[in-house]
Design a protein around this motif. Structure first.
Motif, PDB file in Angstrom:
ATOM      1  N   ASN A   1       9.926  24.387  -1.226  1.00 14.54           N
ATOM      2  CA  ASN A   1      10.466  25.349  -1.282  1.00 14.54           C
ATOM      3  C   ASN A   1      11.843  24.921   0.271  1.00 14.54           C
ATOM      4  OD1 ASN A   1       8.811  26.808  -2.403  1.00 14.54           O
ATOM      5  ND2 ASN A   1       7.812  27.150  -0.999  1.00 14.54           N
ATOM      6  N   ASN A   2      12.169  23.976  -0.500  1.00 13.30           N
ATOM      7  CA  ASN A   2      13.221  22.955   0.053  1.00 13.30           C
ATOM      8  C   ASN A   2      12.650  22.986   2.367  1.00 13.30           C
ATOM      9  OD1 ASN A   2      15.308  23.565  -1.609  1.00 13.30           O
ATOM     10  ND2 ASN A   2      15.910  25.995  -0.934  1.00 13.30           N
ATOM     11  N   GLN A   3      11.705  23.077   2.452  1.00 21.04           N
ATOM     12  CA  GLN A   3      10.829  21.719   3.543  1.00 21.04           C
ATOM     13  C   GLN A   3      10.281  21.127   3.496  1.00 21.04           C
ATOM     14  OE1 GLN A   3      12.114  23.352   6.210  1.00 21.04           O
ATOM     15  NE2 GLN A   3      12.969  24.969   5.419  1.00 21.04           N
ATOM     16  N   PRO A   4       9.866  20.018   4.369  1.00 26.91           N
ATOM     17  CA  PRO A   4       9.562  18.562   4.254  1.00 26.91           C
ATOM     18  C   PRO A   4       8.077  19.778   4.549  1.00 26.91           C
ATOM     19  CG  PRO A   4      11.587  18.373   5.237  1.00 26.91           C
ATOM     20  CD  PRO A   4      11.701  19.821   5.232  1.00 26.91           C
ATOM     21  N   VAL A   5       6.906  19.030   4.086  1.00 30.69           N
ATOM     22  CA  VAL A   5       5.458  19.211   3.870  1.00 30.69           C
ATOM     23  C   VAL A   5       4.664  18.220   4.251  1.00 30.69           C
ATOM     24  CG1 VAL A   5       5.802  21.461   2.842  1.00 30.69           C
ATOM     25  CG2 VAL A   5       5.359  19.477   1.641  1.00 30.69           C
ATOM     26  N   GLY A   6       5.134  17.515   4.129  1.00 33.92           N
ATOM     27  CA  GLY A   6       4.200  15.463   3.919  1.00 33.92           C
ATOM     28  C   GLY A   6       4.806  14.948   3.783  1.00 33.92           C
ATOM     29  N   VAL A   7       5.088  13.504   3.806  1.00 29.57           N
ATOM     30  CA  VAL A   7       5.518  12.132   3.559  1.00 29.57           C
ATOM     31  C   VAL A   7       4.829  11.194   2.836  1.00 29.57           C
ATOM     32  CG1 VAL A   7       6.908  10.572   4.536  1.00 29.57           C
ATOM     33  CG2 VAL A   7       6.712  12.101   5.769  1.00 29.57           C
ATOM     34  N   ILE A   8       5.449  10.932   1.700  1.00 26.73           N
ATOM     35  CA  ILE A   8       4.886   9.471   0.789  1.00 26.73           C
ATOM     36  C   ILE A   8       5.221   8.139   1.698  1.00 26.73           C
ATOM     37  CG2 ILE A   8       4.773   8.321  -1.128  1.00 26.73           C
ATOM     38  CD1 ILE A   8       4.646  11.179  -2.501  1.00 26.73           C
ATOM     39  N   THR A   9       4.290   7.371   2.147  1.00 31.36           N
ATOM     40  CA  THR A   9       4.777   5.908   2.802  1.00 31.36           C
ATOM     41  C   THR A   9       4.073   4.393   2.173  1.00 31.36           C
ATOM     42  OG1 THR A   9       2.722   5.903   4.035  1.00 31.36           O
ATOM     43  CG2 THR A   9       4.673   6.881   5.187  1.00 31.36           C
ATOM     44  N   GLY A  10       4.581   3.792   1.921  1.00 28.42           N
ATOM     45  CA  GLY A  10       4.813   2.238   1.451  1.00 28.42           C
ATOM     46  C   GLY A  10       5.128   1.321   2.386  1.00 28.42           C
ATOM     47  N   THR A  11       4.239   0.832   2.119  1.00 25.93           N
ATOM     48  CA  THR A  11       4.617  -0.991   3.231  1.00 25.93           C
ATOM     49  C   THR A  11       4.661  -1.993   2.432  1.00 25.93           C
ATOM     50  OG1 THR A  11       2.259  -1.031   2.878  1.00 25.93           O
ATOM     51  CG2 THR A  11       2.628  -0.063   4.866  1.00 25.93           C
ATOM     52  N   PHE A  12       6.039  -2.473   2.557  1.00 30.13           N
ATOM     53  CA  PHE A  12       6.850  -3.925   2.072  1.00 30.13           C
ATOM     54  C   PHE A  12       6.206  -5.147   2.915  1.00 30.13           C
ATOM     55  CE2 PHE A  12       9.083  -4.380  -1.404  1.00 30.13           C
ATOM     56  CZ  PHE A  12       9.981  -4.899  -0.813  1.00 30.13           C
TER      57      PHE A  12
ATOM     58  N   SER B   1      -9.475   5.773   0.900  1.00 27.77           N
ATOM     59  CA  SER B   1      -8.771   4.983   2.387  1.00 27.77           C
ATOM     60  C   SER B   1      -8.297   5.929   3.128  1.00 27.77           C
ATOM     61  CB  SER B   1      -9.243   3.545   2.146  1.00 27.77           C
ATOM     62  OG  SER B   1      -8.265   3.201   2.403  1.00 27.77           O
ATOM     63  N   THR B   2      -8.310   5.969   4.672  1.00 25.29           N
ATOM     64  CA  THR B   2      -6.817   6.697   5.358  1.00 25.29           C
ATOM     65  C   THR B   2      -6.260   5.485   6.127  1.00 25.29           C
ATOM     66  OG1 THR B   2      -6.891   7.621   7.114  1.00 25.29           O
ATOM     67  CG2 THR B   2      -8.477   6.910   7.454  1.00 25.29           C
ATOM     68  N   SER B   3      -5.442   5.515   6.727  1.00 23.38           N
ATOM     69  CA  SER B   3      -4.270   4.708   6.999  1.00 23.38           C
ATOM     70  C   SER B   3      -3.665   4.558   8.198  1.00 23.38           C
ATOM     71  CB  SER B   3      -2.591   4.130   6.619  1.00 23.38           C
ATOM     72  OG  SER B   3      -3.203   3.585   4.488  1.00 23.38           O
TER      73      SER B   3
ATOM     74  N   ARG C   1       0.560  -0.774   0.004  1.00 23.54           N
ATOM     75  CA  ARG C   1       0.122   0.051   0.126  1.00 23.54           C
ATOM     76  C   ARG C   1       0.846   1.210   0.198  1.00 23.54           C
ATOM     77  NH1 ARG C   1      -3.035  -1.096   4.160  1.00 23.54           N
ATOM     78  NH2 ARG C   1      -4.949  -2.206   2.566  1.00 23.54           N
ATOM     79  N   ILE C   2       0.569   2.361  -0.998  1.00 17.83           N
ATOM     80  CA  ILE C   2       1.014   4.019  -0.915  1.00 17.83           C
ATOM     81  C   ILE C   2       0.439   4.766  -0.162  1.00 17.83           C
ATOM     82  CG2 ILE C   2       1.922   5.626  -2.273  1.00 17.83           C
ATOM     83  CD1 ILE C   2       3.362   3.442  -4.282  1.00 17.83           C
ATOM     84  N   ALA C   3       0.996   5.194   0.832  1.00 21.89           N
ATOM     85  CA  ALA C   3      -0.058   6.936   0.874  1.00 21.89           C
ATOM     86  C   ALA C   3       0.987   7.821   1.122  1.00 21.89           C
ATOM     87  CB  ALA C   3      -0.793   6.020   2.144  1.00 21.89           C
ATOM     88  N   VAL C   4      -0.028   8.919   1.232  1.00 20.92           N
ATOM     89  CA  VAL C   4       0.707  10.445   1.898  1.00 20.92           C
ATOM     90  C   VAL C   4       0.237  11.000   2.877  1.00 20.92           C
ATOM     91  CG1 VAL C   4       0.758  12.525   1.199  1.00 20.92           C
ATOM     92  CG2 VAL C   4       0.550  11.035  -1.019  1.00 20.92           C
ATOM     93  N   ALA C   5       0.951  11.588   4.015  1.00 18.97           N
ATOM     94  CA  ALA C   5       0.404  12.039   5.283  1.00 18.97           C
ATOM     95  C   ALA C   5       1.205  13.042   4.348  1.00 18.97           C
ATOM     96  CB  ALA C   5       1.774  11.541   5.953  1.00 18.97           C
ATOM     97  N   ASN C   6       0.168  14.401   5.182  1.00 19.58           N
ATOM     98  CA  ASN C   6       0.570  15.917   5.634  1.00 19.58           C
ATOM     99  C   ASN C   6       0.909  15.859   6.637  1.00 19.58           C
ATOM    100  OD1 ASN C   6      -1.189  15.964   7.672  1.00 19.58           O
ATOM    101  ND2 ASN C   6      -3.103  16.178   6.532  1.00 19.58           N
TER     102      ASN C   6
ATOM    103  N   GLU D   1      -3.220  -2.108   9.071  1.00 19.38           N
ATOM    104  CA  GLU D   1      -4.465  -1.939   9.508  1.00 19.38           C
ATOM    105  C   GLU D   1      -5.214  -3.073   9.479  1.00 19.38           C
ATOM    106  OE1 GLU D   1      -3.317  -0.167   7.475  1.00 19.38           O
ATOM    107  OE2 GLU D   1      -3.747   0.725   6.133  1.00 19.38           O
ATOM    108  N   ASP D   2      -4.751  -3.890   8.284  1.00 19.47           N
ATOM    109  CA  ASP D   2      -4.889  -5.392   8.259  1.00 19.47           C
ATOM    110  C   ASP D   2      -4.322  -6.309   8.799  1.00 19.47           C
ATOM    111  OD1 ASP D   2      -6.428  -4.707   6.052  1.00 19.47           O
ATOM    112  OD2 ASP D   2      -4.464  -4.383   4.683  1.00 19.47           O
ATOM    113  N   GLY D   3      -3.847  -6.236   9.782  1.00 15.67           N
ATOM    114  CA  GLY D   3      -2.811  -6.759  11.294  1.00 15.67           C
ATOM    115  C   GLY D   3      -1.640  -7.934  10.210  1.00 15.67           C
ATOM    116  N   GLU D   4      -1.101  -7.462   9.138  1.00 15.47           N
ATOM    117  CA  GLU D   4      -0.741  -7.776   8.858  1.00 15.47           C
ATOM    118  C   GLU D   4       0.939  -7.174   8.654  1.00 15.47           C
ATOM    119  OE1 GLU D   4       1.596  -9.106   3.889  1.00 15.47           O
ATOM    120  OE2 GLU D   4      -0.368  -7.625   3.802  1.00 15.47           O
ATOM    121  N   ASP D   5       2.241  -8.374   9.044  1.00 17.38           N
ATOM    122  CA  ASP D   5       3.278  -8.356   9.642  1.00 17.38           C
ATOM    123  C   ASP D   5       4.468  -7.120   8.214  1.00 17.38           C
ATOM    124  OD1 ASP D   5       4.633 -10.630  11.171  1.00 17.38           O
ATOM    125  OD2 ASP D   5       3.087  -8.679  11.937  1.00 17.38           O
TER     126      ASP D   5
END
Length: 629
Positions: A162-173, A117-119, A101-106, A147-151
């Protein structure tokens, strides 16, 4: 006369007894030398196993991080405080790599994935806070439950504006993918490997999945209660990011352990082999050695050979034992001795399986006849051997494929040591072995293929493609130029959404095959993202207009060949291709800058209707129109 004979027999028997004692001592010393060789070989193999797993794991995770980084461009210029806009943007992208799953967080940690959907909120997650704080990619330090109970393992890449972190992209492996990288045991099942965090928590183990999340320092301390310095020494090495060896006590035995850094998250690979494995190898060689002693003594007693003949046979036996110590235990290997004075080579061991029925020993003329059995790509080994003798070196080692007596090519390791004259220091003999390493080499090649290849398309993955192109650029030659093609499939997302991901996979494989047919084997081809491909084509010295024509002909062929309709019973989608091109060294002299130029050209085509191609121009920076096909 009888007294004379009796006296002679006494002298004879005494001489034989003394000689046998000398032979026995020689065999014992040789046996001790064999034990040292076996232990050193096991230790070296343990080290190589750990380091190979470490590099494979590092490359795999870095490759996945690179794929996440490619997704950041979709969020480089949107308002990351607008949650609905974030949701709309992530849903317009697609899954890449092997992520579950790939998600974006502010910046507040609220997440939304590409299913809409939200993670959950990940604000307190260590990987999220670290990525936001440092502005660098991060990986969760431990296996976590999603959230699915999987490791899973979570990879996080910051979104920079503008050279500042404004959020994060996450990937579950998924943990199962990590586990597959550790699916092969070693040392005939008496060895295993684990990856542990700096705190000692086991991330993944090929011994038993139940070992995951246990603490490695606890298991070490459990049987080393008298010596706390063991754990402290390992912790100190992990702080310094260095490798090390130690012997671990267990409930019923002990293990040799080598640990080395992975290069990701301060994790370490720990590789183990039971001491009983080394002891079994030593015991097997000892039994064979003492069997030779018994046979030698029986021959001496039965035949009653004179003292001087016993001495010669003892010397021959000692030579055989020395060769035996050098020989590898594996079947289908052979040991040899090359005498430079007589120009003859004597073989022992299972040489008939490798060389067939030959006269033993053989001369150099017969050896040259075996040259044809060396694989065509490995014949340079012979030149290396010639240089080795010319330079009067001490040891030699190389791997090659050799056609055995059954007609099959197998990988062998050719290695050995020279025996030199004590005064002139010139080589008199070369003692070595020809060891069957076919299974090991093929396994390493398989792991290397997995680490370097995009499994869906069969092309190079992004990280390996970048390395290959960078090396090609670094080996600059006068009059050589090149072109980097960045190819993006138009309407690919529509194909996935309308016809399903299985049809999207077919489209990726079709495109990879077509691109491979358009370019030659000397060109470098890779898949760098979900529906993005890259090709680097080196061009020989020629007229500038001819070069331009070749490049544009290739681009036109790409546009024509990649047009394809995909359909099912209810819908049809037309896929085409947008192609951006940058020239090396005209536009850039390193990979990153060259890719950036080609990527700009690609998005110029995307903005002007897709299904076309264009070569990068500085005019694009100023918003000016340029000619494109």
């Amino acid at each position: 006369m009888n007294k004379v004979l009796s006296h002679f027999n006494i002298i004879r028997i005494s001489g034989l007894v003394l000689l046998l004692l000398l032979v026995l001592v020689a065999f014992i010393k040789s046996n001790l030398a064999v034990r040292d060789i076996v232990k050193d070989a096991s230790t070296q193999s343990l080290k190589e196993t750990a380091e190979f797993y470490a590099r494979t794991f590092e490359v795999k995770l870095n490759d996945q991080l690179s794929m996440l980084e490619s997704q950041c461009r979709y969020f480089s210029d949107i308002d990351m405080t607008d949650y609905s806009l974030i949701k709309k943007t992530i849903m317009s992208t697609r899954g890449i790599g092997e992520f579950k799953r790939i998600a974006v967080a502010n910046k507040e940690g609220m997440t939304v994935n590409y299913h809409g959907s939200t993670s959950g909120n990940i604000y307190l997650a260590e990987y999220f806070r670290s990525a936001i704080k440092t502005g660098k990619p991060r990986i969760s330090k431990n296996i976590i439950t999603d959230e699915d109970g999987e490791d899973v393992l979570v990879l996080a890449v910051p979104i920079i504006q503008n050279n500042q972190p404004v959020g994060v992209i996450t990937g579950t492996f998924s943990y199962s993918i990590l586990d597959s990288l550790f699916s092969v045991t070693s040392f005939n099942g008496k060895g295993h490997s684990e990856i542990a965090s700096k705190e000692g928590q086991i991330i993944v183990s090929n011994k038993n999945s139940a070992y995951a999340n246990q603490n490695i320092f606890v298991s070490i301390s459990e049987f080393q209660k008298d010596d706390d310095s063991f754990v402290e020494k390992i912790r100190s090495d992990m702080e310094k990011n260095v490798s090390g060896f130690f012997t671990k006590k267990t409930q019923d035995a002990s293990e040799l352990v080598y640990y080395t850094p992975v290069g990701v998250n301060d994790w370490y690979v720990f590789s183990y082999v039971k001491s009983s494995y080394v002891a079994d190898m030593q015991r097997s060689i000892s039994i064979s050695t003492y069997s030779l002693i018994a046979i030698l003594m029986l021959v001496v007693v039965v035949n009653g050979i004179m003292f001087y003949k016993f001495q010669k046979e003892a010397a021959d036996a000692l030579s055989d034992v020395e060769k035996f110590a050098i020989a590898n235990e594996q079947n289908r290997s052979c040991v040899f001795e090359y005498d430079l004075r007589s120009q003859k080579i004597k073989f022992s061991g299972n040489y008939e399986y490798v060389l067939g029925k030959i006269k033993n020993p053989i001369d150099l003329l017969a050896l040259r006849a075996l040259y044809v059995n060396i694989h065509e790509e490995d014949k340079t080994v012979m030149a290396s051997i010639q240089d080795f003798f010319t330079d009067n070196e001490d040891t030699f080692s190389s791997e090659l494929r050799f056609k055995c007596a059954d007609g099959e090519y197998r990988w062998f390791k050719l290695s050995g040591t020279t025996v030199k004259d004590s005064i002139s220091k010139k080589i008199e003999k070369f003692v070595g072995n020809f060891t069957n390493v076919n299974a090991q080499v093929l396994h390493e090649q398989e792991l290397r293929y997995i680490a370097e290849t995009d499994m869906l398309s069969g092309l190079m993955n992004k990280s390996f493609f970048q390395k290959k192109v960078s090396r090609s650029i670094a080996s600059y030659e006068e009059g050589i130029s090149g072109a980097l093609f960045v190819i993006d499939l138009d309407n690919f997302k529509t194909t996935n959404d309308t016809l399903g991901h299985s049809m999207g996979d077919i489209a990726i494989r079709d495109a990879a095959q077509k691109i491979s047919l358009i370019f030659s084997q000397k060109d470098i081809i890779g898949r760098i993202g979900g529906d993005e491909f890259c090709v680097f084509m080196r061009l020989e010295s020629m007229n500038e207009n001819v070069v331009a024509k070749i490049i544009m002909d290739k681009a036109a062929t790409l546009n024509e060949s990649l047009q394809e309709y995909y359909n099912n019973d209810v819908a049809s989608v037309r896929i085409s291709a947008s192609v951006g091109i940058a020239l090396w060294p005209q536009h850039a002299t390193n990979f990153n800058d060259l890719f950036r130029c080609a990527d700009n050209a690609l998005y110029y085509v995307k903005r002007h209707g897709k299904d076309g191609n264009v070569i990068y121009s500085d005019k694009m920076k100023n918003g000016e129109e340029v000619k494109y096909g």
